[in-house]
Design an enzyme around this catalytic site. Structure first.
Site, mmCIF file in Angstrom:
data_model
loop_
_atom_site.group_PDB
_atom_site.id
_atom_site.type_symbol
_atom_site.label_atom_id
_atom_site.label_comp_id
_atom_site.label_asym_id
_atom_site.label_seq_id
_atom_site.Cartn_x
_atom_site.Cartn_y
_atom_site.Cartn_z
ATOM 1 N NE ARG A 36 -4.070 -1.953 1.961
ATOM 2 C CZ ARG A 36 -4.827 -2.515 2.890
ATOM 3 N NH1 ARG A 36 -4.527 -2.376 4.163
ATOM 4 N NH2 ARG A 36 -5.878 -3.206 2.551
ATOM 5 C CE LYS A 219 -21.108 -17.876 6.316
ATOM 6 N NZ LYS A 219 -21.350 -17.249 7.597
ATOM 7 N N GLY A 375 -8.978 -9.755 -1.338
ATOM 8 C CA GLY A 375 -7.728 -10.205 -0.714
ATOM 9 C C GLY A 375 -7.277 -11.585 -1.148
ATOM 10 N N GLY A 398 -12.960 -4.250 -0.043
ATOM 11 C CA GLY A 398 -14.326 -3.797 0.233
ATOM 12 C C GLY A 398 -14.792 -2.756 -0.767
HETATM 13 P P1 AMP Z 1 -14.793 -14.440 0.985
HETATM 14 O O1 AMP Z 1 -14.206 -13.716 2.145
HETATM 15 O O2 AMP Z 1 -16.280 -14.454 0.960
HETATM 16 O O3 AMP Z 1 -14.186 -14.021 -0.343
HETATM 17 O O4 AMP Z 1 -14.443 -15.960 1.200
HETATM 18 C C1 AMP Z 1 -13.139 -16.421 1.226
HETATM 19 C C2 AMP Z 1 -13.124 -17.723 1.928
HETATM 20 O O5 AMP Z 1 -13.933 -18.648 1.243
HETATM 21 C C3 AMP Z 1 -11.751 -18.346 2.012
HETATM 22 O O6 AMP Z 1 -11.341 -18.304 3.339
HETATM 23 C C4 AMP Z 1 -11.980 -19.769 1.543
HETATM 24 O O7 AMP Z 1 -11.376 -20.733 2.383
HETATM 25 C C5 AMP Z 1 -13.490 -19.918 1.619
HETATM 26 N N1 AMP Z 1 -13.980 -20.960 0.716
HETATM 27 C C6 AMP Z 1 -13.804 -21.071 -0.600
HETATM 28 N N2 AMP Z 1 -14.355 -22.214 -1.063
HETATM 29 C C7 AMP Z 1 -14.885 -22.851 -0.006
HETATM 30 C C8 AMP Z 1 -15.575 -24.091 0.171
HETATM 31 N N3 AMP Z 1 -15.830 -24.895 -0.858
HETATM 32 N N4 AMP Z 1 -15.956 -24.420 1.406
HETATM 33 C C9 AMP Z 1 -15.714 -23.602 2.453
HETATM 34 N N5 AMP Z 1 -15.069 -22.434 2.360
HETATM 35 C C10 AMP Z 1 -14.654 -22.048 1.142
#
Ligand code: AMP
Length: 417
Positions: A36, A219, A375, A398
């Site tokens: 950064r 999610k 990230g 974000g």
């Molecule tokens: P996000 O912060 O929503 O971008 O999510 C990132 C996180 O999603 C990472 O820590 C990954 O480990 C998790 N992730 C990706 N694929 C899966 C999966 N199939 N099951 C559980 N967690 C997942």
């Protein structure tokens, strides 16, 4: 009126520049990743070269008040080294009149962490947990009131305002948005902000088609607005990672223990219906690397995603899925990627995410425009050594997400207004 850093006359002027120096520090206050700081250098150096002086302001971490742990004094030497001039330090961002006034062309001053004051974010602090709604309202009104003087003080130090902090562009804070109104004819974006805005426009406004978005992560709930906005804009929507299983279940798949959100199945179905109506192709994983244990020693098996056994969990994209992703990527002229397609923190489950990173680098070499944000996706392209082999790597997780939700970012609007 918005100015441009290339054409603005900085001679003899003091520029107050909002940067994002929110860098990770270890327990001895060594910077563990200075990306950064380096990202802001083109803007800061340009202003000095053009005969201006710098009042640099940033936040660091999420302090609740004055805390040495979050003091920007820890990074002054590093910033001096990168900038090539000794940077002075103002230990209180609200009492820097003398230091700012003494600045000569070519000199630089770093203000202490803006978030040592609640007024930066405009959110009350120290409220009792059982505070009534009325007390909360009064505290909010009080901090909003004192915020005016806080912003006015920062503005009083300078002749012009430059915003180069994309990482906080989605926040309507004192230094990222409110201050701009003090400089109606002397405000502008820094090069980093400009680059980020252009990259997002290249995808959302001026995309060469076919346009593909790859959205992964854990999610659906955290990226619902992203999916809802993109489904009206893209030609292909790849939904990967944990969030894909809600869609697979919505379509009747048997997903075993895989991560999913039952309450979002109706939203997933609506997105699929909208996509079908608009002729957007939605791609979800056909097969998955599955496990019964989150570890590098775990046994893994590949199952079709509509038939994962009850006691197995999908943790990475399977081989057929990766072939399909690659085909879609290869046929696209513009690709946006946000979010890993597997639990990539565990090496054994990182193949899918690293493969997508490689596919994007290859597509870029063949002429596609590729934007990587968030990230985890950024970490994946960096780990593969592909950060400079994709078209643009966004520095703001974000902020980038909100931009691809279709929101107007306050930090951008404040300069354009
Ligand atoms: P996000 O912060 O929503 O971008 O999510 C990132 C996180 O999603 C990472 O820590 C990954 O480990 C998790 N992730 C990706 N694929 C899966 C999966 N199939 N099951 C559980 N967690 C997942």
């Amino acid at each position: 009126m918005q100015q441009h850093i290339d054409t603005y006359d900085f001679t003899g002027k003091k520029a107050i520049v909002r940067v994002d120096f929110n860098v990770p520090l270890d327990e001895n206050f060594n910077i563990t990743d200075d990306t950064r700081i380096r990202a802001a250098m083109p803007t800061l150096k340009k202003i000095l070269e053009k005969g201006g002086s710098l009042i640099i302001m940033s936040h660091l971490g999420r302090p609740k008040g004055v805390t040495d742990k979050f003091s920007l004094s820890h990074i002054v030497d590093h910033v001096s080294a990168k900038l090539g001039v000794p940077v002075k330090f103002a230990p209180d961002c609200q009492k820097a009149d003398a230091e700012a006034a003494a600045l000569k062309p070519g000199e630089a001053l770093l203000l202490e962490n803006l978030r040592f004051y609640a007024e930066e974010e405009g959110k009350p602090r120290g409220l009792a947990e059982d505070a009534s709604e009325e007390e909360k309202k009064a505290a909010k009104a009080a901090v909003k009131e004192s915020q005016k003087a806080f912003v006015a003080k920062l503005a009083s130090y300078a002749d012009c305002y430059v915003n180069d902090a994309f990482g906080t562009a989605h926040r309507a804070h004192a230094s990222t948005a409110l201050i701009a109104k003090y400089f109606p004819n002397d405000k502008m974006f820094g090069y980093l902000m400009e680059g980020e805005i252009k990259a997002i426009d290249n995808v959302l406004k001026n995309a060469k088609r076919p346009l593909t978005a790859i959205i992964g992560g854990s999610k659906v709930s955290s990226k619902l607005a992203v999916l809802e906005n993109l489904v009206g804009k893209v030609d292909n929507l790849i939904i990967g990672g944990g969030m894909g299983y809600t869609f697979i279940k919505a379509k009747g798949g048997k997903i075993g223990l895989s991560l999913h959100e039952d309450d979002l199945i109706p939203s997933a179905l609506t997105i699929l219906e909208t996509a079908a109506r608009k002729g957007v192709k939605v791609h979800v994983a056909q097969d998955a690397v599955c496990t019964q244990e989150f570890s590098n020693e775990a046994e893994t098996k590949v199952f079709s995603t509509d038939n994962i056994p009850d006691d197995w969990e999908g943790v990475d994209a399977g081989p057929e899925t990766l072939k399909m992703f690659k085909k879609v990527i290869d046929e696209s002229k513009t690709i946006l990627w946000n979010g890993p397609v597997g639990v990539f923190e565990i090496e054994k489950f990182s193949n899918g995410t690293l493969t997508v990173a490689r596919d994007l680098a290859e597509a870029t070499a063949k002429g596609a425009y590729t934007l990587v944000g968030g990230g985890d996706s950024v970490a994946a392209v960096t780990k593969m050594g592909f950060a400079d082999k994709v078209s643009y790597v966004s520095t703001g997780g974000g902020a980038m997400l909100e931009a691809i939700e279709g929101k107007t970012l306050p930090g951008i609007a404040a300069i354009l207004e």
